[in-house]
Scaffold this active site. Structure first.
Site, PDB file in Angstrom:
ATOM      1  N   ALA A 133      40.185 -10.109  33.864  1.00  0.00           N
ATOM      2  CA  ALA A 133      39.259 -10.117  32.721  1.00  0.00           C
ATOM      3  C   ALA A 133      38.750 -11.544  32.492  1.00  0.00           C
ATOM      4  CB  ALA A 133      39.950  -9.564  31.478  1.00  0.00           C
ATOM      5  N   ARG A 134      39.518 -12.345  31.734  1.00  0.00           N
ATOM      6  CA  ARG A 134      39.030 -13.684  31.349  1.00  0.00           C
ATOM      7  C   ARG A 134      38.782 -14.596  32.549  1.00  0.00           C
ATOM      8  NH1 ARG A 134      43.360 -14.748  26.695  1.00  0.00           N
ATOM      9  NH2 ARG A 134      44.586 -13.944  28.422  1.00  0.00           N
ATOM     10  N   GLN A 167      35.506   3.557  31.261  1.00  0.00           N
ATOM     11  CA  GLN A 167      36.748   3.650  30.495  1.00  0.00           C
ATOM     12  C   GLN A 167      36.498   4.270  29.125  1.00  0.00           C
ATOM     13  OE1 GLN A 167      39.071   0.527  28.432  1.00  0.00           O
ATOM     14  NE2 GLN A 167      40.641   0.908  29.987  1.00  0.00           N
ATOM     15  N   VAL A 224      35.287  -5.613  26.178  1.00  0.00           N
ATOM     16  CA  VAL A 224      34.377  -5.334  25.061  1.00  0.00           C
ATOM     17  C   VAL A 224      33.216  -6.324  25.102  1.00  0.00           C
ATOM     18  CG1 VAL A 224      34.167  -5.234  22.547  1.00  0.00           C
ATOM     19  CG2 VAL A 224      36.290  -4.495  23.641  1.00  0.00           C
ATOM     20  N   CYS A 270      44.942  -0.750  24.831  1.00  0.00           N
ATOM     21  CA  CYS A 270      44.318  -1.617  23.823  1.00  0.00           C
ATOM     22  C   CYS A 270      45.239  -1.754  22.606  1.00  0.00           C
ATOM     23  CB  CYS A 270      42.979  -1.038  23.378  1.00  0.00           C
ATOM     24  SG  CYS A 270      42.193  -2.016  22.075  1.00  0.00           S
TER      25      CYS A 270
END
Length: 315
Positions: free
Chosen positions: A238-239, A85, A33, A114
């Protein structure tokens, strides 16, 4: 936006499945996001990222509103292979979104992972792992209605406490023609608990399609270890990529060249200041002192950030 449309139409579509057929572990930038937008995708592609996802887009809004399409999705000729997505809960709405996006992307992914309350309350995201027949139906509908065989249809899931249910879900999706499945190795309730890599391995051994492992992968060494543990065909991060966009190229921390590249790309793309600044805060987390962070994190304009980087790092 579905901007650069003429450019995108000229671009030869890529078959993302070719990456999985290559025999190499596929290195993937996760849907994030606010963060996995075009400028950041452009950056990580420079540093050995094979496949990028857009942030999650609500399919119903995307189909209904040109304004939503313009604000949620931008691409260009170099932004491939690209997976868009979607959050969806109805097969036809997902198909309609896929049909709109098909000329500009290389595949779609259905978000079944999610765990945020709003998504679950709307019937999106991780609640779909409890509706295997619906997921199967959605995958099959897209497969039947998009007549480009190179256009991929994947899903991203979390696991159940009872792993048999997850295996059943994955096998149903496989039977419906899913291209690959990304498994975040935690249940809906788990946030910071250890990732169940053994569960990902079980899913890999129970299916014949590519499986992508996701969760707590911070370095290239982590990616290699997770590949060994799970036998996964791809690794999604991701992170770890937010903190170090050059991670897949083997850098232990963000090199200054990568920071310079981000500045150049972000300015060229007209990235909003908050996003531009946040990415730099993530990238510089490991290479700045507490005192430097205090100063850098409260800068409030692009020019202030550029002056700071120039004064302190020669960027």
């Amino acid at each position: 936006m579905i901007g650069d449309i003429t450019e995108a139409k000229e671009c030869r579509r890529k078959d993302p499945m070719d990456l999985f057929r290559s025999g190499h572990v596929v290195k993937i930038c996760a849907p994030m996001v606010r963060y996995s937008k075009l400028a950041f995708r452009t950056l990580v592609r420079k540093y050995n990222c094979d496949l990028c996802y857009t942030p999650m887009i609500v399919a119903a809004d995307f189909v209904r509103s040109a304004k939503a399409r313009d604000s949620e999705f931008t691409t260009n000729k170099g932004d491939h292979p690209l997976i868009v997505q979607f959050a969806a809960k109805e097969a036809q709405v997902l198909c309609d979104a896929a049909r709109i996006i098909c000329p500009f992307a290389d595949g779609i992914d259905l978000n079944c992972g999610c765990p945020q309350r709003w998504a679950m309350a709307e019937g999106y995201g991780a609640c779909l792992i409890n509706k295997p027949e619906l997921v199967k139906d959605m995958v099959r509908h897209v497969r039947n209605q998009i007549n480009n065989p190179a256009f991929s249809v994947s899903i991203k899931i979390r696991i159940h406490e009872d792993l048999k249910r997850t295996v059943d879900l994955c096998q149903k999706a496989e039977a419906a023609g899913v291209s690959w499945i990304t498994v975040h190795g935690r249940s809906i309730e788990e946030r910071h608990q250890p990732v169940h890599y053994d569960a990902i391995k079980t899913i890999k051994q129970s299916t014949s399609i590519p499986i992508v492992a996701n969760g707590d992968i911070k370095t290239l060494k982590d990616a290699e270890n997770v590949h060994q543990m799970t036998e996964a065909d791809g690794i999604m991060v991701a992170r770890g990529l937010l903190a170090n966009p050059a991670m897949f190229a083997g850098y232990e921390e963000t090199p200054f060249k990568c920071i310079q590249d981000w500045v150049d790309i972000a300015l060229e793309h007209g990235t909003p200041f908050t996003c531009f600044h946040h990415h730099l805060m993530y990238m510089m987390e490991r290479i700045t002192s507490k005192q430097e962070k205090k100063v850098f994190n409260v800068l409030s304009s692009t020019s202030a950030v550029l002056h700071y980087l120039n004064d302190h790092y020669g960027v």
